[in-house]
Design an enzyme around this catalytic site. Structure first.
Site, PDB file in Angstrom:
ATOM      1  N   ASP A  43      14.172 -43.151  78.688  1.00 13.07           N
ATOM      2  CA  ASP A  43      13.398 -43.425  77.464  1.00 13.07           C
ATOM      3  C   ASP A  43      13.763 -44.800  76.911  1.00 13.07           C
ATOM      4  OD1 ASP A  43      12.012 -43.249  75.028  1.00 13.07           O
ATOM      5  OD2 ASP A  43      12.502 -41.160  74.735  1.00 13.07           O
ATOM      6  N   HIS A  99      15.119 -33.900  70.533  1.00 13.23           N
ATOM      7  CA  HIS A  99      14.998 -35.300  70.961  1.00 13.23           C
ATOM      8  C   HIS A  99      14.358 -36.058  69.797  1.00 13.23           C
ATOM      9  CE1 HIS A  99      13.683 -38.287  74.241  1.00 13.23           C
ATOM     10  NE2 HIS A  99      12.822 -38.591  73.291  1.00 13.23           N
ATOM     11  N   CYS A 145       7.845 -44.789  73.518  1.00  9.80           N
ATOM     12  CA  CYS A 145       6.869 -44.449  74.553  1.00  9.80           C
ATOM     13  C   CYS A 145       5.640 -45.323  74.365  1.00  9.80           C
ATOM     14  CB  CYS A 145       6.495 -42.971  74.435  1.00  9.80           C
ATOM     15  SG  CYS A 145       5.141 -42.483  75.508  1.00  9.80           S
ATOM     16  N   ASN A 170      15.242 -44.394  70.076  1.00 14.16           N
ATOM     17  CA  ASN A 170      15.819 -43.050  69.980  1.00 14.16           C
ATOM     18  C   ASN A 170      17.029 -43.085  69.053  1.00 14.16           C
ATOM     19  OD1 ASN A 170      14.638 -43.159  72.943  1.00 14.16           O
ATOM     20  ND2 ASN A 170      14.884 -41.018  72.425  1.00 14.16           N
TER      21      ASN A 170
HETATM   22  P1  HMG Z   1      -3.824 -40.694  86.194  1.00 14.88           P
HETATM   23  O1  HMG Z   1      -4.297 -42.099  86.318  1.00 14.88           O
HETATM   24  O2  HMG Z   1      -4.472 -39.836  85.150  1.00 14.88           O
HETATM   25  O3  HMG Z   1      -3.888 -39.835  87.522  1.00 14.88           O
HETATM   26  O4  HMG Z   1      -2.255 -40.729  85.975  1.00 14.88           O
HETATM   27  P2  HMG Z   1      -4.231 -40.072  89.002  1.00 14.88           P
HETATM   28  O5  HMG Z   1      -3.738 -38.856  89.686  1.00 14.88           O
HETATM   29  O6  HMG Z   1      -5.675 -40.454  89.086  1.00 14.88           O
HETATM   30  O7  HMG Z   1      -3.349 -41.303  89.517  1.00 14.88           O
HETATM   31  C1  HMG Z   1      -3.609 -42.649  89.220  1.00 14.88           C
HETATM   32  C2  HMG Z   1      -2.813 -43.525  90.146  1.00 14.88           C
HETATM   33  O8  HMG Z   1      -1.411 -43.250  90.000  1.00 14.88           O
HETATM   34  C3  HMG Z   1      -3.119 -43.294  91.614  1.00 14.88           C
HETATM   35  O9  HMG Z   1      -2.845 -44.525  92.274  1.00 14.88           O
HETATM   36  C4  HMG Z   1      -2.064 -42.288  92.019  1.00 14.88           C
HETATM   37  O10 HMG Z   1      -1.769 -42.323  93.395  1.00 14.88           O
HETATM   38  C5  HMG Z   1      -0.875 -42.778  91.250  1.00 14.88           C
HETATM   39  P3  HMG Z   1      -4.009 -45.543  92.638  1.00 14.88           P
HETATM   40  O11 HMG Z   1      -4.950 -44.765  93.484  1.00 14.88           O
HETATM   41  O12 HMG Z   1      -4.633 -45.958  91.329  1.00 14.88           O
HETATM   42  O13 HMG Z   1      -3.292 -46.667  93.348  1.00 14.88           O
HETATM   43  N1  HMG Z   1       0.089 -41.727  90.949  1.00 14.88           N
HETATM   44  C6  HMG Z   1       1.401 -41.859  91.123  1.00 14.88           C
HETATM   45  N2  HMG Z   1       2.154 -42.871  91.603  1.00 14.88           N
HETATM   46  C7  HMG Z   1       3.482 -42.677  91.634  1.00 14.88           C
HETATM   47  N3  HMG Z   1       4.099 -41.552  91.201  1.00 14.88           N
HETATM   48  C8  HMG Z   1       3.377 -40.537  90.730  1.00 14.88           C
HETATM   49  C9  HMG Z   1       1.978 -40.665  90.681  1.00 14.88           C
HETATM   50  N4  HMG Z   1       0.979 -39.844  90.272  1.00 14.88           N
HETATM   51  C10 HMG Z   1      -0.163 -40.498  90.447  1.00 14.88           C
HETATM   52  N5  HMG Z   1       3.995 -39.438  90.282  1.00 14.88           N
HETATM   53  C11 HMG Z   1      -0.074 -39.859  85.674  1.00 14.88           C
HETATM   54  C12 HMG Z   1      -1.551 -39.538  85.753  1.00 14.88           C
HETATM   55  C13 HMG Z   1       0.653 -38.610  85.185  1.00 14.88           C
HETATM   56  C14 HMG Z   1       0.431 -40.241  87.060  1.00 14.88           C
HETATM   57  C15 HMG Z   1       0.147 -41.075  84.714  1.00 14.88           C
HETATM   58  O14 HMG Z   1      -0.553 -40.850  83.515  1.00 14.88           O
HETATM   59  C16 HMG Z   1       1.598 -41.319  84.420  1.00 14.88           C
HETATM   60  O15 HMG Z   1       2.346 -41.654  85.315  1.00 14.88           O
HETATM   61  N6  HMG Z   1       2.036 -41.165  83.152  1.00 14.88           N
HETATM   62  C17 HMG Z   1       3.416 -41.321  82.791  1.00 14.88           C
HETATM   63  C18 HMG Z   1       3.528 -41.549  81.341  1.00 14.88           C
HETATM   64  C19 HMG Z   1       4.970 -41.659  80.932  1.00 14.88           C
HETATM   65  O16 HMG Z   1       5.885 -41.741  81.737  1.00 14.88           O
HETATM   66  N7  HMG Z   1       5.195 -41.693  79.608  1.00 14.88           N
HETATM   67  C20 HMG Z   1       6.490 -41.816  79.057  1.00 14.88           C
HETATM   68  C21 HMG Z   1       7.318 -40.599  79.211  1.00 14.88           C
HETATM   69  S1  HMG Z   1       6.947 -39.310  78.013  1.00 14.88           S
HETATM   70  C22 HMG Z   1       7.920 -39.739  76.654  1.00 14.88           C
HETATM   71  O17 HMG Z   1       8.422 -40.828  76.580  1.00 14.88           O
HETATM   72  C23 HMG Z   1       8.198 -38.695  75.599  1.00 14.88           C
HETATM   73  C24 HMG Z   1       9.612 -38.107  75.694  1.00 14.88           C
HETATM   74  O18 HMG Z   1      10.581 -39.117  75.567  1.00 14.88           O
HETATM   75  C25 HMG Z   1       9.821 -37.056  74.602  1.00 14.88           C
HETATM   76  C26 HMG Z   1       9.427 -37.536  73.211  1.00 14.88           C
HETATM   77  O19 HMG Z   1       9.826 -38.636  72.812  1.00 14.88           O
HETATM   78  O20 HMG Z   1       8.729 -36.758  72.560  1.00 14.88           O
HETATM   79  C27 HMG Z   1       9.825 -37.402  77.046  1.00 14.88           C
HETATM   80 MG    MG Z   2      11.200 -40.022  73.700  1.00 15.37          MG
END
Ligand code: HMG
Ligand code: MG
Length: 307
Positions: free
Chosen positions: A14, A206, A239, A248
């Site tokens: 994060d 968190h 995020c 955080n």
């Molecule tokens: P998408 O675009 O909706 O889905 O992404 P997709 O399946 O169409 O995939 C798009 C592209 O990503 C494709 O590649 C896939 O192959 C690739 P392209 O054809 O365009 O070249 N892809 C991947 N590549 C690598 N690893 C993977 C993967 N999956 C698909 N796993 C997706 C959907 C979920 C992948 C995207 O929206 C994403 O990665 N989101 C991550 C967001 C994130 O990490 N946010 C921060 C964390 S959450 C947070 O911070 C909150 C927390 O701290 C708690 C709090 O504070 O409350 C946890």
């Molecule tokens: Mg967070």
């Protein structure tokens, strides 16, 4: 064991995910090595998400195998889907966190799915992780408020947590993603959770410290009986899909509070401060957390420590 608190470090994940400065693999490794030396035992190391969504963590496949193997240390990683699970497995992960939210609006922007769709996507991931014997966490973001839809009913957040537990997670973590929560809400979420049959040992909090309420929220969590809290050494974090989410809760601020309040946690404040200075220097910023600036306090001499 009621006085033992688990500090779950999220700095490498994060803390760094939203940084625009390029951070080398060596710097990430140096950061994690210092966190381990400080006594942190649960260190969320990186994310196996789309590199387009989170470019800063695109080196997850290379980073994870290089992390120091130390007794009792686990490195959970964020996994959003089966693609991420395959990558995490290939990199040698042994613990994961899936992540959804209390609100569809945030989940859609964060991972391109509704909450229901995310739970369906997690099912095979969590099944595979269970088969492999991995430790599993489920995040419920926006549990205290959503940047797109506003106030969130605690029962709504708890409903999502219950479904994550039904999918087999060991622990649910309620996230105050944009740092709007206050202590009374922590009490309300904890009460709603235990009322729904969730055990206190299955709950983690968190808190983002956007409005300075994170430590107060920790105290409310402690008073309600929760013993697991997330924090980020150096106070970094945010995020990209949660506008306004600032850092955080800082691990050094949390450690000071717990030490002075008599809780055991196994983490050394001076070494946390060393890691905090290391990572903020790498990011080109001064260490601006409260305890980062003031140091701890030696009650036997009245002197600051670790400054
Ligand atoms: P998408 O675009 O909706 O889905 O992404 P997709 O399946 O169409 O995939 C798009 C592209 O990503 C494709 O590649 C896939 O192959 C690739 P392209 O054809 O365009 O070249 N892809 C991947 N590549 C690598 N690893 C993977 C993967 N999956 C698909 N796993 C997706 C959907 C979920 C992948 C995207 O929206 C994403 O990665 N989101 C991550 C967001 C994130 O990490 N946010 C921060 C964390 S959450 C947070 O911070 C909150 C927390 O701290 C708690 C709090 O504070 O409350 C946890
Ligand atoms: Mg967070």
């Amino acid at each position: 064991m009621a006085d033992r608190v688990r500090i779950y470090e999220v700095g490498p994940r994060d803390g760094l995910q939203n940084e625009s400065t390029a951070i080398s693999l060596e710097t990430k490794l140096g950061f994690v090595e210092r966190l381990v030396a400080a006594g942190l035992r649960e260190i969320e190391a990186t994310s196996f998400v789309s590199p387009k969504a989170i470019p800063q963590l695109a080196d997850a496949d290379a980073l994870l195998p290089l992390l120091p193997a130390a007794p009792g240390v686990i490195y959970p990683v964020l996994v959003p889907n089966e693609r991420g699970m395959a990558r995490a497995e290939a990199a040698g992960a042994k613990a994961l966190a899936v992540f959804t939210a209390a609100t569809d609006a945030f989940t859609q922007r964060n991972i391109g799915m509704t909450v229901d769709e995310s739970l369906a996507a997690f099912e095979p991931v969590l099944q595979r992780a269970a088969d492999l014997g991995w430790w599993r966490r489920g995040y419920v973001s926006t549990a205290f408020g959503c940047p797109y839809t506003g106030a969130v009913d605690p029962h709504r957040a708890v409903g999502v947590a219950t479904r994550l537990l039904e999918l087999g997670v060991d622990e649910v973590c309620f996230g105050d993603t944009i740092g709007v929560g206050v202590p009374a809400q922590v009490g309300a979420v904890t009460e709603a959770a235990t009322g729904a049959g969730i055990e206190l040992r299955q709950i983690a909090y968190h808190f983002h410290d956007t409005r300075g309420t994170a430590l107060a929220n920790v105290v409310a969590g402690l008073e309600a009986g929760v013993r697991t809290f997330d924090s980020s050494t150096g106070g970094t974090g945010g995020c990209p899909y949660a506008p306004g989410a600032a850092g955080n809760l800082a691990t050094e601020d949390l450690v000071y509070l717990l030490d002075a309040s008599g809780y055991e946690h196994g983490v050394d404040l001076e070494r946390v401060l060393d890691a905090a200075r290391f990572i903020t220097a790498a990011l080109g910023r001064p260490l601006s957390t409260k305890v980062g600036q003031a140091g701890g306090w030696d009650a036997s001499t009245g002197e600051p420590i670790g400054r």
